[in-house]
Design an enzyme around this catalytic site. Structure first.
Site, PDB file in Angstrom:
ATOM      1  CD  GLU A  87      -7.493   5.359   6.940  1.00 25.61           C
ATOM      2  OE1 GLU A  87      -7.748   4.504   6.081  1.00 25.61           O
ATOM      3  OE2 GLU A  87      -6.336   5.628   7.296  1.00 25.61           O
TER       4      GLU A  87
ATOM      5  CD  GLU B 118     -12.285   1.138   0.434  1.00 28.67           C
ATOM      6  OE1 GLU B 118     -12.726   0.072   0.906  1.00 28.67           O
ATOM      7  OE2 GLU B 118     -11.082   1.462   0.473  1.00 28.67           O
TER       8      GLU B 118
ATOM      9  CD  GLU C 117      -2.704  -0.978   2.674  1.00 27.50           C
ATOM     10  OE1 GLU C 117      -2.876   0.153   3.183  1.00 27.50           O
ATOM     11  OE2 GLU C 117      -3.134  -2.031   3.177  1.00 27.50           O
TER      12      GLU C 117
ATOM     13  CE  LYS D 142     -10.273   2.242   4.752  1.00 24.97           C
ATOM     14  NZ  LYS D 142      -8.885   2.543   4.336  1.00 24.97           N
TER      15      LYS D 142
END
Length: 487
Positions: free
Chosen positions: A325, A314, A264, A317
């Site tokens: 995030e 997203e 990541e 999350k």
């Protein structure tokens, strides 16, 4: 025959260069209330040159859609499953059968790696997974072997960069954290003995975000930061310095040839002073340029596989680490382009195709709404933000420039869209109304969600995993703004 083979390899290599294909990899997160249909995501991946993808869980829709796509897959096992897999070889065999063998044989999904957990040794987990990670790894490896997949599918453990450190402050002083050093060496040896890889996550953004004294320029590539001199090596960015700290730790412990990939790395676009479009574009373009050039680090000249984090935003999350995030995607939640990127040879990003949306309408604060009772309005906003993603109206975010009325409208609309535009979802104590006039005010987007029903997905609509601490802060800010600013 040898001459022909050499010619053929040269031809394939040249063809790859001419097409601008660089073998990109990314993370595909699935924590969304209204996810893009898997077949559209796979097309998005292919259109943008991604030939490797990492999933955090064995999602059936994603794994089926990836079948015969030509995309190599790393499929993850969540941390909360480690104890079950560590405690029972039978459970590990069942997991491999259901989530690996099944998709390889039935759908032709090219699964290459199984990722055991995700950053299981974070300090914040307080040793919760230190007893189960290695046994789960061993049981999954044995299960892969028993299924006849031991040579094709390898194992790894995605780790946060906090598993190593340097007492000297320089990469050459790298070693593994004392409290988990013995465990790390056992895991690395096991992975190496079975032909696997070590996966490390590196986040220059988090280095910058966590330390007010961190030199900002050092987080980027092609910067003007003061270099870090480590003997004969000069480091101009934290990415190289961080990765080479790991390489030093491996060399120090007899694993100098251990294959390493970056699981990541990326930059978010919202909900932090440093999380914005300009910084994200600057970082990710610099990262892509390195990947396209085939550039490694001073201690590892051969480039590792790099999984960009992340493909898509997203909205479901957890925001426990921070509201940013939910905003790591290089694409918006619907696969639309956030900012331009050059993928090599002048190839630009291509947005998702075939996306179906809910009706073009929004829920907003009614122009005739009375504000004689600001508490009722504040309560409605708090309710909306408890069940929908209101992170973008926090301080320093893309929608923080809205006036109090638009703040309320944003919260109402996010709830309305998250609840699939149900009629009763725009009923906030008679304070709201539905409009067909787009209330967006750049850079703030008032979203319309993907119509899951039109895509015929067999997915239940999820309620967002609200971060109550951050949302209470947002609500308090809104209350103050509304009480003082609405007339």
């Amino acid at each position: 025959m040898g001459t022909f083979r050499l010619f053929w390899l040269l031809f394939v290599w040249v063809l790859g260069i001419e097409r601008g294909v660089s073998g990109l990899a990314c993370n595909w997160g699935l924590q969304s209330t209204h996810p893009l249909p898997p077949n559209i995501v796979v097309k998005l991946l292919k259109d943008n040159g991604f030939d490797k993808v990492k999933l955090f869980e064995a999602d059936p829709g994603a794994l089926k859609a990836l079948g015969k796509s030509g995309i190599q897959v790393m499929v993850g096992i969540p941390n909360d499953m480690l104890a079950s897999l560590a405690g029972s070889a039978g459970n590990a065999e069942a997991w491999v059968q259901q989530n690996v063998s099944n998709y390889i044989s039935k759908y032709g999904t090219d699964i290459r790696f199984v990722a055991i957990g995700n950053e299981p040794f974070l300090h914040s987990y307080k040793d919760m997974f230190t007893q189960t990670t290695l046994p789960a790894l061993q049981n999954i490896q044995a299960a892969l072997g028993k299924a006849g997949l031991g040579k094709k599918v390898k194992t790894t453990v995605p780790l946060n960069a906090d598993v190593y450190q340097t007492d000297s402050g320089l990469p050459s002083g790298g070693d593994f954290r004392p409290d988990i050093r013995d465990l790390m060496l056992k895991i690395i040896k096991f992975i190496q003995d079975n032909g696997g890889i070590l996966t490390i996550n590196i986040y220059p953004f988090l280095s910058l975000q966590a330390d007010p004294n961190f030199p900002k320029e050092f987080a980027f590539f092609n910067n003007k930061a003061n270099p870090v001199v480590d003997g004969p090596i000069v480091y101009t960015n934290v990415y190289d310095a961080n990765f080479d700290t790991l390489i030093s730790a491996l060399e120090k412990n007899g694993f100098g040839q251990m294959p390493v990939v970056i699981g990541e790395v990326g930059w978010p676009t919202d909900c932090d002073p440093n999380a914005n479009i300009d910084n994200a574009r600057r970082f990710n373009q610099g990262l892509l340029d390195r990947i396209i050039r085939g550039q490694g680090t001073p201690k590892r000249r051969a480039p590792p596989d790099v999984y960009i984090f992340s493909l898509i935003d997203e909205d479901n999350k957890s925001v426990e680490p921070g509201n940013f995030e939910r905003h790591w995607g290089i694409f918006n939640y619907d696969g639309s382009i956030k900012y331009p990127l050059d993928l090599g040879k002048g190839k630009a990003l291509t947005q998702a195709k075939g996306v179906k949306y809910l009706a073009r309408q929004w829920c907003v604060l009614s122009p005739s709404a009375g504000v004689s009772d600001p508490n009722a309005l504040a309560q409605s906003i708090s309710q909306a933000c408890q069940y929908a993603d209101c992170t973008s109206i926090g301080p320093g975010s893309s929608c923080s420039n809205l006036d109090p009325q638009r703040n309320a409208s944003y919260a109402f609309n996010m709830y309305y869209q998250t609840m699939d535009q149900r009629k009763d979802a725009c009923s906030f104590n008679n304070l709201s109304t539905v409009t067909t006039v787009d209330p967006s005010q750049p850079p703030c987007r008032f979203e319309i969600m993907i119509d899951i029903g039109k895509h015929e997905l067999s997915v239940s609509n999820k309620v967002p995993a609200a971060g109550f601490g951050s949302l209470l802060l947002v609500s308090l800010m809104l209350v103050l703004g509304l009480a003082n600013g609405v007339h």
